[in-house]
Design a protein around this motif. Sequence first.
Motif, short mmCIF file in Angstrom:
data_model
loop_
_atom_site.label_atom_id
_atom_site.label_comp_id
_atom_site.label_asym_id
_atom_site.label_seq_id
_atom_site.Cartn_x
_atom_site.Cartn_y
_atom_site.Cartn_z
N LEU A 48 -15.47 -1.30 -2.99
CA LEU A 48 -15.43 0.09 -3.43
C LEU A 48 -16.60 0.36 -4.36
CD1 LEU A 48 -11.60 0.55 -4.13
CD2 LEU A 48 -12.90 1.37 -2.16
N GLY A 88 0.83 -1.19 0.00
CA GLY A 88 0.00 0.00 0.00
C GLY A 88 0.87 1.24 0.00
N VAL A 92 -8.60 -4.35 -6.35
CA VAL A 92 -8.05 -3.88 -5.08
C VAL A 92 -9.03 -4.12 -3.93
CG1 VAL A 92 -7.34 -1.81 -3.78
CG2 VAL A 92 -6.50 -2.19 -6.11
N ASP A 93 -10.31 -3.81 -4.17
CA ASP A 93 -11.31 -3.95 -3.11
C ASP A 93 -12.69 -4.01 -3.75
OD1 ASP A 93 -13.10 -3.72 -1.00
OD2 ASP A 93 -12.15 -1.94 -0.12
N GLU A 151 -13.25 5.75 5.87
CA GLU A 151 -13.93 5.71 4.58
C GLU A 151 -14.00 7.12 4.03
OE1 GLU A 151 -17.08 3.29 3.64
OE2 GLU A 151 -16.13 1.57 4.58
N ARG A 190 -4.53 3.09 -3.02
CA ARG A 190 -3.77 1.98 -3.63
C ARG A 190 -4.11 1.82 -5.11
NH1 ARG A 190 -4.42 -4.14 -2.84
NH2 ARG A 190 -2.57 -4.86 -3.90
N ALA A 191 -5.37 2.04 -5.46
CA ALA A 191 -5.81 1.84 -6.85
C ALA A 191 -5.72 3.10 -7.71
CB ALA A 191 -7.25 1.34 -6.87
N HIS A 202 -7.44 3.78 2.22
CA HIS A 202 -6.22 3.06 1.86
C HIS A 202 -6.37 2.34 0.53
CE1 HIS A 202 -3.71 3.20 5.67
NE2 HIS A 202 -4.81 3.86 6.00
N ASN A 203 -7.52 1.73 0.32
CA ASN A 203 -7.73 0.98 -0.92
C ASN A 203 -7.94 1.89 -2.12
OD1 ASN A 203 -7.35 -1.40 0.45
ND2 ASN A 203 -9.51 -1.75 0.78
N ARG A 250 -12.87 2.49 1.59
CA ARG A 250 -11.71 2.67 2.47
C ARG A 250 -10.63 3.49 1.77
NH1 ARG A 250 -9.10 -2.14 3.90
NH2 ARG A 250 -7.79 -0.80 5.16
N ASP A 284 -6.63 3.25 9.26
CA ASP A 284 -6.86 2.11 8.37
C ASP A 284 -8.33 1.92 8.00
OD1 ASP A 284 -5.91 -0.25 6.95
OD2 ASP A 284 -6.94 -1.41 8.51
#
Length: 151
Positions: free
Chosen positions: A72, A29, A68-69, A42, A102-103, A98-99, A96, A39
């Motif tokens: 989402l 991440g 990734v999630d 949202e 990440r994407a 973080h996700n 989230r 973490d």
Amino acid sequence: MVIKPPPHPAYDLTTIIKLALSEDVGGQGDVTCMATIPDDMEVEAHFFAKEDGIIAGIALAETIFNEVDPSLKVEWSQKDGDYVHKGLKFGKVHGRAHNIVRAERVVLNFMQCMGGITIQTKAMANAAHPALIFETTKTAPVLRLVDKWVV
């Protein structure tokens, strides 16, 4: 309308997405996000056009976010092929933080590249009218399907 990738017997889009994500942030991440954002936070992030252009890569973006999630939530106010003006909000993603982080770089890199190809192809198609342009053989290694997708 979401434009799906053209069929290709030897091309695995999921592998390309995983490789792009791994290259960008690895399995860890984004380190700044991990150090500064809780973490479980949202958020809702928005897509804005940085300049006038043409939207391209929505289905690929959705596939990346889902990789990734899957939780989402992505919404678009424009579709592939639509003209946009600088500053226009054309989509959003919720989930989230973080996700999303990440994407998002991988999503934006693909969409910007695909949008650039779309703009150039449209200019060439207009110049060649009434001839039609169906595809290109001038593609980047490993990204052949993505490059052909937007033509």
